[in-house]
Each structure stands twice: as C-alpha cells, then as structure tokens.
Design a protein around this motif. Structure first.
Motif, short mmCIF file in Angstrom:
data_model
loop_
_atom_site.label_atom_id
_atom_site.label_comp_id
_atom_site.label_asym_id
_atom_site.label_seq_id
_atom_site.Cartn_x
_atom_site.Cartn_y
_atom_site.Cartn_z
N SER A 135 1.22 0.62 4.64
CA SER A 135 0.65 -0.61 5.20
C SER A 135 0.98 -1.79 4.29
O SER A 135 1.12 -1.64 3.08
CB SER A 135 -0.87 -0.49 5.33
OG SER A 135 -1.20 0.44 6.32
N TYR A 136 1.07 -2.96 4.91
CA TYR A 136 1.38 -4.16 4.15
C TYR A 136 0.31 -4.42 3.08
O TYR A 136 0.63 -4.74 1.94
CB TYR A 136 1.47 -5.36 5.10
CG TYR A 136 1.81 -6.65 4.41
CD1 TYR A 136 3.05 -6.84 3.81
CD2 TYR A 136 0.88 -7.69 4.35
CE1 TYR A 136 3.36 -8.02 3.16
CE2 TYR A 136 1.19 -8.88 3.71
CZ TYR A 136 2.42 -9.04 3.11
OH TYR A 136 2.72 -10.21 2.47
N SER A 137 -0.97 -4.27 3.45
CA SER A 137 -2.09 -4.46 2.55
C SER A 137 -2.89 -3.16 2.48
O SER A 137 -2.92 -2.38 3.43
CB SER A 137 -3.00 -5.58 3.09
OG SER A 137 -4.24 -5.60 2.42
N CYS A 138 -3.55 -2.96 1.37
CA CYS A 138 -4.43 -1.79 1.23
C CYS A 138 -5.73 -1.97 2.01
O CYS A 138 -6.47 -1.02 2.21
CB CYS A 138 -4.75 -1.55 -0.24
SG CYS A 138 -3.32 -1.05 -1.22
N PHE A 139 -6.01 -3.18 2.45
CA PHE A 139 -7.26 -3.48 3.14
C PHE A 139 -7.06 -3.51 4.65
O PHE A 139 -6.87 -4.57 5.24
CB PHE A 139 -7.84 -4.80 2.62
CG PHE A 139 -8.22 -4.73 1.17
CD1 PHE A 139 -9.43 -4.19 0.78
CD2 PHE A 139 -7.34 -5.18 0.19
CE1 PHE A 139 -9.77 -4.10 -0.56
CE2 PHE A 139 -7.68 -5.09 -1.15
CZ PHE A 139 -8.90 -4.55 -1.52
N PHE A 140 -7.09 -2.33 5.26
CA PHE A 140 -6.89 -2.24 6.71
C PHE A 140 -7.98 -1.43 7.41
O PHE A 140 -7.97 -1.31 8.62
CB PHE A 140 -5.50 -1.66 7.03
CG PHE A 140 -5.25 -0.31 6.41
CD1 PHE A 140 -5.68 0.85 7.01
CD2 PHE A 140 -4.54 -0.23 5.21
CE1 PHE A 140 -5.44 2.09 6.43
CE2 PHE A 140 -4.29 1.01 4.62
CZ PHE A 140 -4.74 2.17 5.24
N ASN A 141 -8.92 -0.87 6.67
CA ASN A 141 -10.01 -0.09 7.26
C ASN A 141 -11.19 -1.00 7.56
O ASN A 141 -12.02 -1.27 6.68
CB ASN A 141 -10.45 1.04 6.32
CG ASN A 141 -9.40 2.11 6.21
OD1 ASN A 141 -8.84 2.55 7.21
ND2 ASN A 141 -9.12 2.54 4.99
N LYS A 142 -11.26 -1.49 8.79
CA LYS A 142 -12.33 -2.41 9.17
C LYS A 142 -13.67 -1.67 9.18
O LYS A 142 -13.81 -0.62 9.79
CB LYS A 142 -12.06 -3.02 10.54
CG LYS A 142 -13.07 -4.06 10.92
CD LYS A 142 -12.67 -4.71 12.23
CE LYS A 142 -13.65 -5.79 12.60
NZ LYS A 142 -13.23 -6.47 13.83
N ILE A 143 -14.65 -2.25 8.52
CA ILE A 143 -15.98 -1.67 8.45
C ILE A 143 -16.97 -2.47 9.28
O ILE A 143 -17.83 -1.92 9.95
CB ILE A 143 -16.45 -1.59 6.98
CG1 ILE A 143 -15.54 -0.61 6.22
CG2 ILE A 143 -17.91 -1.17 6.88
CD1 ILE A 143 -15.77 -0.61 4.73
N TYR A 144 -16.83 -3.78 9.26
CA TYR A 144 -17.80 -4.63 9.94
C TYR A 144 -17.19 -6.00 10.21
O TYR A 144 -16.34 -6.46 9.46
CB TYR A 144 -19.05 -4.82 9.05
CG TYR A 144 -20.06 -5.77 9.61
CD1 TYR A 144 -20.97 -5.36 10.57
CD2 TYR A 144 -20.10 -7.09 9.20
CE1 TYR A 144 -21.90 -6.23 11.09
CE2 TYR A 144 -21.02 -7.98 9.72
CZ TYR A 144 -21.93 -7.55 10.66
OH TYR A 144 -22.84 -8.41 11.19
N CYS B 30 0.82 -1.21 0.00
CA CYS B 30 0.00 0.00 0.00
C CYS B 30 0.85 1.27 0.00
O CYS B 30 1.88 1.33 0.69
CB CYS B 30 -0.92 0.00 1.22
SG CYS B 30 -2.10 1.36 1.22
N HIS B 31 0.40 2.27 -0.73
CA HIS B 31 1.12 3.55 -0.79
C HIS B 31 1.13 4.28 0.56
O HIS B 31 1.92 5.19 0.76
CB HIS B 31 0.52 4.45 -1.88
CG HIS B 31 -0.82 5.00 -1.54
ND1 HIS B 31 -1.97 4.27 -1.68
CD2 HIS B 31 -1.17 6.20 -1.05
CE1 HIS B 31 -2.99 5.00 -1.28
NE2 HIS B 31 -2.55 6.18 -0.90
N THR B 32 0.27 3.84 1.50
CA THR B 32 0.24 4.45 2.84
C THR B 32 1.33 3.90 3.74
O THR B 32 1.54 4.41 4.84
CB THR B 32 -1.11 4.21 3.53
OG1 THR B 32 -1.25 2.81 3.79
CG2 THR B 32 -2.27 4.72 2.69
#
Length: 113
Positions: A99-108, A95-97
């Motif tokens: 983070s290892y993965s771009c999927f780190f914003n937990k929604i549910y 991830c450009h942020t």
C-alpha cells in the motif's frame, strides 16, 4: 543535510523516538517508525530515512531492498521534543504490504470530500 538544533534533547525520555513520515507532494501520512541516535545521525548524513527496527533489533534504510526510498526534505521536532515529523519524497510505496501508506485500515469516521 544540516541541522542547527541540539538533537540530543530528543532522547532524554528514552533511546527511541517516534518518527511520523509524510509525503511532501501528496501530504499523505505514510508511516510511523522509530529512530535512535544512530539512525537519526545516518538520516541527517545521507538525506534518506534510516530507522531502528524494534522487532529485528537493527538499523534499516527504508527502501534499501525494495527500491522504495524516502528522500528527506525536512525534519521537525514537536513541542515536547519527543516526536519527529519527517517530510520526504517517496519513491514507490511506503508500506511493506504494498500500500502507498501504512494507514489504510479505517476504524471510524466519514471521509470529507
């Protein structure tokens, strides 16, 4: 990288196809990006991921400037020929942020241990 599959069928619905990228060893989904014919061709030729940037309107080689390269292990197409699943060996973070993965914003949901 060699393919025996007719890749043109993946572009019948449009010029871009989503590519879900996951890491071979950790099985972590790293990112989703888009490929066009040229980026898919360059990926197959070089063995490293290339994508089409919708915001910059240009090809980009993942990790070319950061060093966080993605070496392609395999690519699969889905049953409808409209999505790619790209199995890679990730160097560094995806991830450009940072983070290892771009999927780190937990929604549910709850994590399973």
């Amino acid at each position: 990288m060699q393919t025996d599959f007719n890749l043109e069928g993946f572009f019948k619905k449009g010029d871009l196809i989503p590519a879900i990228v996951y890491e071979n060893n950790t099985k972590t989904v790293l990112m989703l990006a888009y490929m066009n014919r040229e980026s898919l061709k360059k990926t197959l030729e070089t063995g490293y991921t290339w994508f089409w940037s919708r915001s910059r309107q240009e090809l980009w080689n993942k990790g070319a400037t950061s060093g966080h390269l993605q070496k392609v292990i395999s690519i699969y197409g889905d049953c409808d020929n409209d999505t790619l699943l790209v199995n890679v060996e990730q160097t560094g973070v995806a991830c450009h942020t940072g983070s290892y993965s771009c999927f780190f914003n937990k929604i549910y949901g709850e994590e399973k241990e």
